[in-house]
Design a protein around this motif. Structure first.
Motif, PDB file in Angstrom:
ATOM      1  N   ASP A   2       0.813  -1.223   0.000  1.00  0.00           N
ATOM      2  CA  ASP A   2       0.000   0.000   0.000  1.00  0.00           C
ATOM      3  C   ASP A   2       0.846   1.273   0.000  1.00  0.00           C
ATOM      4  N   ALA A   3       2.034   1.207   0.588  1.00  0.00           N
ATOM      5  CA  ALA A   3       2.858   2.411   0.713  1.00  0.00           C
ATOM      6  C   ALA A   3       3.782   2.618  -0.494  1.00  0.00           C
ATOM      7  N   LEU A   4       3.836   1.655  -1.398  1.00  0.00           N
ATOM      8  CA  LEU A   4       4.796   1.733  -2.513  1.00  0.00           C
ATOM      9  C   LEU A   4       4.251   2.526  -3.687  1.00  0.00           C
ATOM     10  N   SER A   5       5.167   3.073  -4.480  1.00  0.00           N
ATOM     11  CA  SER A   5       4.741   3.721  -5.721  1.00  0.00           C
ATOM     12  C   SER A   5       4.219   2.654  -6.672  1.00  0.00           C
ATOM     13  N   GLU A   6       3.408   3.109  -7.621  1.00  0.00           N
ATOM     14  CA  GLU A   6       2.802   2.153  -8.543  1.00  0.00           C
ATOM     15  C   GLU A   6       3.882   1.415  -9.348  1.00  0.00           C
ATOM     16  N   GLU A   7       4.894   2.194  -9.752  1.00  0.00           N
ATOM     17  CA  GLU A   7       5.955   1.620 -10.576  1.00  0.00           C
ATOM     18  C   GLU A   7       6.663   0.475  -9.846  1.00  0.00           C
ATOM     19  N   ASN A  14      11.606  -7.216 -10.894  1.00  0.00           N
ATOM     20  CA  ASN A  14      12.870  -6.683 -10.399  1.00  0.00           C
ATOM     21  C   ASN A  14      12.685  -5.991  -9.050  1.00  0.00           C
ATOM     22  N   PRO A  15      12.525  -6.762  -7.986  1.00  0.00           N
ATOM     23  CA  PRO A  15      12.253  -6.171  -6.673  1.00  0.00           C
ATOM     24  C   PRO A  15      13.396  -5.280  -6.182  1.00  0.00           C
ATOM     25  N   LEU A  16      14.634  -5.554  -6.652  1.00  0.00           N
ATOM     26  CA  LEU A  16      15.780  -4.776  -6.159  1.00  0.00           C
ATOM     27  C   LEU A  16      15.727  -3.315  -6.577  1.00  0.00           C
ATOM     28  N   ARG A  17      15.048  -3.052  -7.705  1.00  0.00           N
ATOM     29  CA  ARG A  17      14.939  -1.665  -8.178  1.00  0.00           C
ATOM     30  C   ARG A  17      14.273  -0.766  -7.137  1.00  0.00           C
ATOM     31  N   ALA A  18      13.497  -1.357  -6.243  1.00  0.00           N
ATOM     32  CA  ALA A  18      12.797  -0.576  -5.212  1.00  0.00           C
ATOM     33  C   ALA A  18      13.779   0.249  -4.374  1.00  0.00           C
ATOM     34  N   PHE A  19      15.031  -0.242  -4.278  1.00  0.00           N
ATOM     35  CA  PHE A  19      16.029   0.503  -3.485  1.00  0.00           C
ATOM     36  C   PHE A  19      16.408   1.821  -4.153  1.00  0.00           C
ATOM     37  N   ASP A  20      16.215   1.933  -5.464  1.00  0.00           N
ATOM     38  CA  ASP A  20      16.602   3.157  -6.190  1.00  0.00           C
ATOM     39  C   ASP A  20      15.491   4.205  -6.245  1.00  0.00           C
ATOM     40  N   ALA A  21      14.302   3.871  -5.740  1.00  0.00           N
ATOM     41  CA  ALA A  21      13.142   4.755  -5.930  1.00  0.00           C
ATOM     42  C   ALA A  21      13.284   6.073  -5.167  1.00  0.00           C
ATOM     43  N   ARG A  75      10.508   4.950  -0.163  1.00  0.00           N
ATOM     44  CA  ARG A  75      11.772   5.112   0.566  1.00  0.00           C
ATOM     45  C   ARG A  75      11.612   4.726   2.031  1.00  0.00           C
ATOM     46  N   ARG A  76      10.470   5.138   2.606  1.00  0.00           N
ATOM     47  CA  ARG A  76      10.238   4.781   4.019  1.00  0.00           C
ATOM     48  C   ARG A  76      10.171   3.262   4.183  1.00  0.00           C
ATOM     49  N   VAL A  77       9.486   2.620   3.269  1.00  0.00           N
ATOM     50  CA  VAL A  77       9.391   1.152   3.332  1.00  0.00           C
ATOM     51  C   VAL A  77      10.786   0.527   3.206  1.00  0.00           C
TER      52      VAL A  77
END
Ligand code: ATP
Ligand code: MG
Length: 408
Positions: free
Chosen positions: A184-189, A197-204, A210-212
């Motif tokens: 729920d807290a993540l961006s749509e992308e 590619n779950p690792l890309r979440a670290f670059d957001a 970012r908080r997540v």
């Protein structure tokens, strides 16, 4: 008019000097550490890159120049070809690790921009046949030395360890579970890429994401005891060598086959294309291309980006010692020979090639920065010291003697 293909470069003038200087510096630093030069073909079997770079990578998915009917691809990178050569030449019989370096051009179908081209140059090295952490530390140290030698500005070295592919797969699943639990807290992308590619979440940049991610599990905390010990040893040796680095648990390098150590140098002098060079350990690659299990470690650095990031002054070509002119066409062959003799004797020498007047030749010698002008004419050779203006007639076969007497 036909022009060069977008994303390719002509290398000339000061750039050509800078490339040559960078090659000489690379050779000095890498050969002093026992790396031998290797040059592999410009194209290889497409299969080599499909397997050796990894089917899921950007390179294989969209950046390769492939000639399908021949089953060949212009090399997009150097590691897989060098590993292929290691196997093909039975280099496992040599003392291990086998240490090789290259400076070659590579080809990727990318959108051209500053620092990103379709044909570009890389200097790189590979150390194949040992998983000793000293191999990793030495390789990183050598790139640090090379970047220092070319005066690259604003450098950062980021370092991490990826463990084994098995550890990575487990970690990936754990990260996916974590992301789904916080969906729920993540961006749509990011949400759409949890599977891919779950690792890309670290670059957001997205604040919620970012908080997540601040609370996300890190691969570095999931390494096996052996992998952790290996990483500690690499760090210990970099510390001993005085190399500054930042541990970046989110550093993911492009290639599928990386194991354990990964690293990247960036320069803040480069803008968007900030990667100068990087690499890592690839203990699974040689098996991937059909060889026995063989550990390896290597890096590649972009020549254009190194030069963009450096403030090295353009190196001047060697000064011209002798300009040979002639007062009449009948002396042209003698002039030609005198210049050739001077070069054979180790001097820099040029002969008049433009059919200029005597005055024009003197001007040309001056413009070329010649130390001496030898003018062949009816009186023999008139030798002028271009710095003092002093001029005297000398015997043709004593010209070299006079020059030598004056400069050495
Ligand atoms: P990037 O993230 O910039 O695309 P990369 O991860 O694809 O880089 P590598 O394959 O690791 O790069 O190549 C090593 C180095 O080669 C890079 O750090 C960069 O300096 C250089 N390089 C890579 N691609 C290009 C290119 N298209 N043009 C110029 N230099 C490049
Ligand atoms: Mg790339």
């Amino acid at each position: 008019m036909i022009q060069r293909i977008r994303g390719t470069n002509d290398v000339l003038g000061d750039d050509a000097q800078a490339y040559a200087a960078l090659e000489a510096t690379s050779r000095r630093i890498l050969e002093r550490a026992g790396y031998a030069r290797i040059e592999t073909p410009t194209f290889e079997a497409t299969e080599l890159f499909a397997r050796g770079v990894g089917a899921s990578t950007d390179i294989v998915q969209k950046e390769m120049y492939t000639i399908s009917e021949d089953g060949i691809t212009l090399r997009p990178e150097g590691t897989a070809p060098v590993c292929r050569a290691y196997l093909e030449h039975g280099m496992h019989k040599l003392p291990q690790p086998v240490k090789l370096w290259y400076l070659s051009s590579f080809f990727r179908r990318e959108r051209p921009q500053k620092g990103r081209y379709r044909q570009f140059w890389q200097v790189g090295l590979e150390a194949i046949g040992s998983d000793d952490p000293a191999v990793d530390a030495e390789a990183i140290l050598l790139l640090a030395e090379l970047l220092e030698a070319v005066n690259a500005r604003g450098l950062r070295l980021r370092l991490s360890s990826l463990g084994t592919p098995a550890t990575r797969a487990e970690y990936r699943a754990e990260l996916q579970r974590y992301l789904r639990a916080n969906e729920d807290a993540l961006s749509e992308e990011v949400r759409n890429r949890i599977d891919l590619n779950p690792l890309r979440a670290f670059d957001a940049d997205h604040p919620g994401t970012r908080r997540v991610m601040e609370g996300a599990p890190l691969l570095l905390d999931r390494l096996s005891a052996e992998d952790r010990e290996h990483f500690e040893a690499v760090k210990g040796m970099l510390d001993a060598a005085g190399i500054a680095y930042e541990i970046d648990p989110t550093l993911v390098r492009g290639l599928d086959y990386y194991t354990r150590t990964v690293f990247e140098f960036t320069s803040d002098a480069l803008g968007a294309q900030s990667g100068v060079g990087g690499g890592g350990r690839y203990d699974g690659l040689i098996e991937e291309i059909g060889g026995p299990h063989t550990p390896g470690m290597g890096w590649a650095a972009g020549v254009e980006r190194m030069l963009l990031a450096s403030q090295a002054p353009a190196t001047a070509p060697p000064p011209l010692t002798l300009y040979v002119g002639y007062a009449k066409p009948e002396y042209r062959a003698d002039a030609f020979r005198l210049a050739a003799d001077a070069r054979r004797a180790g001097h820099t020498a040029r002969v008049e090639l433009g059919g200029r007047s005597v005055k024009g030749q003197a001007k040309q010698a001056d413009r070329a920065g010649a130390l001496y002008l030898a003018m062949l004419g009816d009186e023999g050779v008139s030798l002028r010291d271009m710095q003092t203006g002093e001029q005297r007639d000398v015997e043709p076969d004593t010209v070299m003697h006079h020059i030598r007497g004056n400069i050495l």
